[in-house]
Write a protein that holds these residues in place. Structure first.
Motif, PDB file in Angstrom:
ATOM      1  N   GLN A 139       0.847  -1.181   0.000  1.00 27.69           N
ATOM      2  CA  GLN A 139       0.000   0.000   0.000  1.00 27.69           C
ATOM      3  C   GLN A 139       0.889   1.239   0.000  1.00 27.69           C
ATOM      4  N   ALA A 140       0.764   2.014  -1.065  1.00 29.21           N
ATOM      5  CA  ALA A 140       1.475   3.279  -1.165  1.00 29.21           C
ATOM      6  C   ALA A 140       0.567   4.385  -0.624  1.00 29.21           C
ATOM      7  N   PRO A 141       1.139   5.508  -0.202  1.00 30.79           N
ATOM      8  CA  PRO A 141       0.319   6.600   0.340  1.00 30.79           C
ATOM      9  C   PRO A 141      -0.769   7.033  -0.640  1.00 30.79           C
ATOM     10  N   GLY A 142      -1.977   7.138  -0.136  1.00 29.14           N
ATOM     11  CA  GLY A 142      -3.081   7.605  -0.956  1.00 29.14           C
ATOM     12  C   GLY A 142      -3.662   6.579  -1.896  1.00 29.14           C
ATOM     13  N   THR A 143      -3.224   5.331  -1.776  1.00 27.87           N
ATOM     14  CA  THR A 143      -3.735   4.286  -2.667  1.00 27.87           C
ATOM     15  C   THR A 143      -4.330   3.149  -1.844  1.00 27.87           C
ATOM     16  N   GLU A 144      -5.052   2.279  -2.534  1.00 24.75           N
ATOM     17  CA  GLU A 144      -5.592   1.102  -1.862  1.00 24.75           C
ATOM     18  C   GLU A 144      -4.531  -0.003  -1.791  1.00 24.75           C
ATOM     19  N   ARG A 145      -4.700  -0.861  -0.825  1.00 27.27           N
ATOM     20  CA  ARG A 145      -3.793  -1.994  -0.703  1.00 27.27           C
ATOM     21  C   ARG A 145      -4.005  -2.926  -1.899  1.00 27.27           C
ATOM     22  N   GLU A 146      -2.907  -3.385  -2.483  1.00 24.44           N
ATOM     23  CA  GLU A 146      -3.004  -4.230  -3.668  1.00 24.44           C
ATOM     24  C   GLU A 146      -2.188  -5.495  -3.497  1.00 24.44           C
ATOM     25  N   LEU A 147      -2.637  -6.537  -4.178  1.00 24.62           N
ATOM     26  CA  LEU A 147      -1.929  -7.813  -4.147  1.00 24.62           C
ATOM     27  C   LEU A 147      -0.644  -7.711  -4.964  1.00 24.62           C
ATOM     28  N   VAL A 148       0.440  -8.193  -4.398  1.00 29.23           N
ATOM     29  CA  VAL A 148       1.714  -8.256  -5.103  1.00 29.23           C
ATOM     30  C   VAL A 148       1.972  -9.680  -5.602  1.00 29.23           C
ATOM     31  N   ALA A 149       1.867 -10.635  -4.700  1.00 27.86           N
ATOM     32  CA  ALA A 149       2.127 -12.031  -5.062  1.00 27.86           C
ATOM     33  C   ALA A 149       1.453 -12.925  -4.035  1.00 27.86           C
ATOM     34  N   SER A 150       0.995 -14.083  -4.486  1.00 31.45           N
ATOM     35  CA  SER A 150       0.367 -15.021  -3.567  1.00 31.45           C
ATOM     36  C   SER A 150       0.730 -16.438  -3.959  1.00 31.45           C
TER      37      SER A 150
ATOM     38  N   ARG B 166      10.186  -9.652 -11.899  1.00 26.54           N
ATOM     39  CA  ARG B 166      11.079  -8.895 -11.013  1.00 26.54           C
ATOM     40  C   ARG B 166      11.029  -9.408  -9.580  1.00 26.54           C
ATOM     41  N   PHE B 167       9.844  -9.801  -9.138  1.00 28.52           N
ATOM     42  CA  PHE B 167       9.654 -10.263  -7.761  1.00 28.52           C
ATOM     43  C   PHE B 167       9.449 -11.768  -7.761  1.00 28.52           C
ATOM     44  N   THR B 168       9.880 -12.401  -6.666  1.00 23.16           N
ATOM     45  CA  THR B 168       9.704 -13.838  -6.513  1.00 23.16           C
ATOM     46  C   THR B 168       9.205 -14.150  -5.111  1.00 23.16           C
ATOM     47  N   ILE B 169       8.096 -14.872  -5.046  1.00 23.02           N
ATOM     48  CA  ILE B 169       7.569 -15.334  -3.764  1.00 23.02           C
ATOM     49  C   ILE B 169       8.013 -16.773  -3.559  1.00 23.02           C
TER      50      ILE B 169
ATOM     51  N   SER C  95       1.709 -25.342  -4.612  1.00 22.63           N
ATOM     52  CA  SER C  95       2.590 -24.184  -4.822  1.00 22.63           C
ATOM     53  C   SER C  95       2.169 -23.357  -6.025  1.00 22.63           C
ATOM     54  N   ILE C  96       0.885 -23.106  -6.152  1.00 25.90           N
ATOM     55  CA  ILE C  96       0.374 -22.289  -7.254  1.00 25.90           C
ATOM     56  C   ILE C  96       0.623 -20.830  -6.917  1.00 25.90           C
ATOM     57  N   ILE C  97       1.274 -20.140  -7.833  1.00 26.57           N
ATOM     58  CA  ILE C  97       1.719 -18.773  -7.575  1.00 26.57           C
ATOM     59  C   ILE C  97       1.061 -17.800  -8.539  1.00 26.57           C
TER      60      ILE C  97
END
Length: 116
Positions: A39-50, A67-70, A56-58
């Motif tokens: 969650q960035a300032p002034g924005t809604e919380r958003e999903l990044v990775a699950s 760029r990102f790895t869970i 192990s479904i990603i």
């Protein structure tokens, strides 16, 4: 009740990397879903990775794919988020979330600040 403890936030320059971790405790049975939101300032919380722990479904948000790895260490009941090639728009508070017996539990949040 599941308790979550996050660590690993900090400040990096654009193009840099950072890793977050989230350790769960208090669950006697396996957690079904583990994930990261931001969650960035002034924005809604958003999903990044699950991750669905069975199979192990990603899933990644389009903005962080490649760029990102869970990942997860089941023995340590810990989920990780490796963030590479970070950009200023990745600046946010990152929250870990797990689903246990149809109930969502949240971590306290950790700040990630990316400077240009």
């Amino acid at each position: 009740q599941v308790q979550l403890v996050e660590s690993g936030g900090g400040a990096v320059q654009a193009g840099g990397s950072l890793s977050l971790s989230c350790s769960a405790s208090g669950n006697r049975f396996p957690i079904s879903v583990m994930g990261w939101y931001r969650q960035a300032p002034g924005t809604e919380r958003e999903l990044v990775a699950s991750m669905l722990t069975v199979g192990s479904i990603i899933h990644y948000a389009d903005s962080v794919k490649d760029r990102f790895t869970i990942s997860r260490n089941a023995a340590r009941n810990t989920v990780y988020l490796r963030m590479n090639k970070q950009q200023p728009e990745d600046t946010a508070v990152y929250y870990c979330k797990v689903r246990f017996r149809a109930v969502d539990f949240w971590g306290q949040g950790t700040q990630d600040t990316v400077s240009s």
